[in-house]
Design a protein around this motif. Structure first.
Motif, PDB file in Angstrom:
ATOM      1  N   LEU A  94       0.829  -1.207   0.000  1.00 53.10           N
ATOM      2  CA  LEU A  94       0.000   0.000   0.000  1.00 53.10           C
ATOM      3  C   LEU A  94       0.863   1.256   0.000  1.00 53.10           C
ATOM      4  N   ASP A  95       1.966   1.241   0.747  1.00 56.18           N
ATOM      5  CA  ASP A  95       2.862   2.401   0.790  1.00 56.18           C
ATOM      6  C   ASP A  95       3.521   2.658  -0.565  1.00 56.18           C
ATOM      7  N   ASN A  96       3.725   1.607  -1.344  1.00 57.23           N
ATOM      8  CA  ASN A  96       4.340   1.773  -2.658  1.00 57.23           C
ATOM      9  C   ASN A  96       3.351   2.266  -3.709  1.00 57.23           C
ATOM     10  N   GLY A  97       2.053   2.285  -3.351  1.00 52.74           N
ATOM     11  CA  GLY A  97       1.081   2.866  -4.269  1.00 52.74           C
ATOM     12  C   GLY A  97      -0.073   1.983  -4.668  1.00 52.74           C
ATOM     13  N   ALA A  98      -0.154   0.766  -4.124  1.00 50.61           N
ATOM     14  CA  ALA A  98      -1.291  -0.101  -4.440  1.00 50.61           C
ATOM     15  C   ALA A  98      -2.570   0.479  -3.831  1.00 50.61           C
ATOM     16  N   ASP A  99      -3.694   0.270  -4.498  1.00 53.98           N
ATOM     17  CA  ASP A  99      -4.977   0.761  -3.995  1.00 53.98           C
ATOM     18  C   ASP A  99      -5.660  -0.259  -3.089  1.00 53.98           C
ATOM     19  N   ASP A 100      -5.328  -1.530  -3.272  1.00 54.49           N
ATOM     20  CA  ASP A 100      -5.925  -2.581  -2.453  1.00 54.49           C
ATOM     21  C   ASP A 100      -4.978  -3.772  -2.434  1.00 54.49           C
ATOM     22  N   TYR A 101      -5.254  -4.725  -1.539  1.00 52.60           N
ATOM     23  CA  TYR A 101      -4.334  -5.840  -1.314  1.00 52.60           C
ATOM     24  C   TYR A 101      -5.164  -7.069  -0.964  1.00 52.60           C
ATOM     25  N   ILE A 102      -4.975  -8.166  -1.698  1.00 56.16           N
ATOM     26  CA  ILE A 102      -5.696  -9.409  -1.437  1.00 56.16           C
ATOM     27  C   ILE A 102      -4.690 -10.538  -1.257  1.00 56.16           C
ATOM     28  N   ARG A 103      -4.886 -11.319  -0.198  1.00 58.76           N
ATOM     29  CA  ARG A 103      -3.993 -12.448   0.080  1.00 58.76           C
ATOM     30  C   ARG A 103      -4.464 -13.708  -0.631  1.00 58.76           C
ATOM     31  N   LYS A 104      -3.504 -14.514  -1.097  1.00 60.07           N
ATOM     32  CA  LYS A 104      -3.805 -15.834  -1.638  1.00 60.07           C
ATOM     33  C   LYS A 104      -3.851 -16.832  -0.479  1.00 60.07           C
ATOM     34  N   PRO A 105      -4.730 -17.847  -0.543  1.00 67.24           N
ATOM     35  CA  PRO A 105      -5.786 -18.033  -1.540  1.00 67.24           C
ATOM     36  C   PRO A 105      -6.925 -17.054  -1.292  1.00 67.24           C
ATOM     37  N   PHE A 106      -7.621 -16.670  -2.343  1.00 70.88           N
ATOM     38  CA  PHE A 106      -8.656 -15.656  -2.205  1.00 70.88           C
ATOM     39  C   PHE A 106      -9.996 -16.190  -2.719  1.00 70.88           C
ATOM     40  N   SER A 107     -11.046 -15.546  -2.294  1.00 68.87           N
ATOM     41  CA  SER A 107     -12.389 -15.851  -2.769  1.00 68.87           C
ATOM     42  C   SER A 107     -12.632 -15.084  -4.062  1.00 68.87           C
ATOM     43  N   VAL A 108     -13.124 -15.773  -5.082  1.00 66.76           N
ATOM     44  CA  VAL A 108     -13.419 -15.114  -6.357  1.00 66.76           C
ATOM     45  C   VAL A 108     -14.472 -14.023  -6.165  1.00 66.76           C
ATOM     46  N   MET A 109     -15.471 -14.290  -5.337  1.00 68.22           N
ATOM     47  CA  MET A 109     -16.520 -13.294  -5.092  1.00 68.22           C
ATOM     48  C   MET A 109     -15.943 -12.046  -4.428  1.00 68.22           C
TER      49      MET A 109
END
Length: 228
Positions: A94-109
């Motif tokens: 996020l500090d480098n400029g990402a707008d959001d962050y999702i961890r694997k494994p993730f829910s498709v929904m």
């Protein structure tokens, strides 16, 4: 139909993302390394990027820093998707400029929900009123003015002009215009963009010269007139 770039080197995860996005009516292009992604972004700017951190030729942190340092790509929404799970990894992304962050494994929904929310926010940040030279566009009224005179445009002419004005001073390829305005690949109708540019220039009158042809590439718009 938004265009989303996937930068992911794991074939199984890339396939899941591609299928989920296409089933949700997004256009998708996928890359398994930074080098091919950089080549693609020079040709067509996406509406959103799904970015893995661990790639074979360059890590996602460096990619996001490059994106944010370029005027051309600094406002593209980016969701980082990674197996790195510590809080520090998330903060770094996020500090480098990402707008959001999702961890694997993730829910498709969950992924699709985050994408919709981010696209909605990015669309809302574009000013409803845009000015380039003698041309004014009021998106709330869906109206275009040249020297305060209302110009009657078709829906596609309006969308084409707005896309040019939002990206003023940047050269947009015919492929990028076709994807964003018509939601199809450039190869389907190779003359569609050129014909709409021609009629748009005619309707804008003298201000039509603000739309510039970049031979062999595409079109741009600026406050200054020039050769058509």
């Amino acid at each position: 139909m938004p265009l989303i770039y996937i930068v992911e080197d794991d074939p199984s995860i890339q396939e899941i993302e591609i299928i989920a996005l296409k089933n949700s009516n997004y256009m998708v292009r996928a890359f398994d390394r930074a080098s091919t992604f950089y080549s693609a972004i020079e040709e067509v700017l996406p509406d959103l990027i799904l970015l893995d951190i661990m790639l074979p030729d360059e890590d996602g942190y460096k990619i996001i820093r490059k994106l944010r340092s370029s005027p051309k790509s600094k406002n593209i929404p980016v969701i980082m998707i990674t197996a790195k799970t510590t809080e520090m990894d998330m903060v770094k992304g996020l500090d480098n400029g990402a707008d959001d962050y999702i961890r694997k494994p993730f829910s498709v929904m969950e992924l699709l929900s985050r994408i919709r929310a981010l696209l909605r926010r990015s669309t809302e940040t574009v000013s409803s009123k845009i000015y380039v030279g003698n041309i004014a566009l009021d998106h709330e009224r869906h109206a275009v003015y040249v020297n305060e005179h209302n110009i009657n445009l078709t829906l596609k002419e309006y969308e084409l002009l707005r896309y040019l004005m939002i990206n003023k001073e940047h050269v947009l390829s015919r492929e990028a215009i076709m994807r964003h305005v018509w939601g199809v690949d450039f190869e389907i109708e190779s003359r569609t963009v050129d014909m709409h540019i021609k009629t748009l220039r005619q309707k804008l009158g003298d201000a039509g010269s603000q739309i510039h042809t970049v031979r062999g590439v595409g079109y741009s718009i600026s406050a200054e007139g020039g050769d058509e």
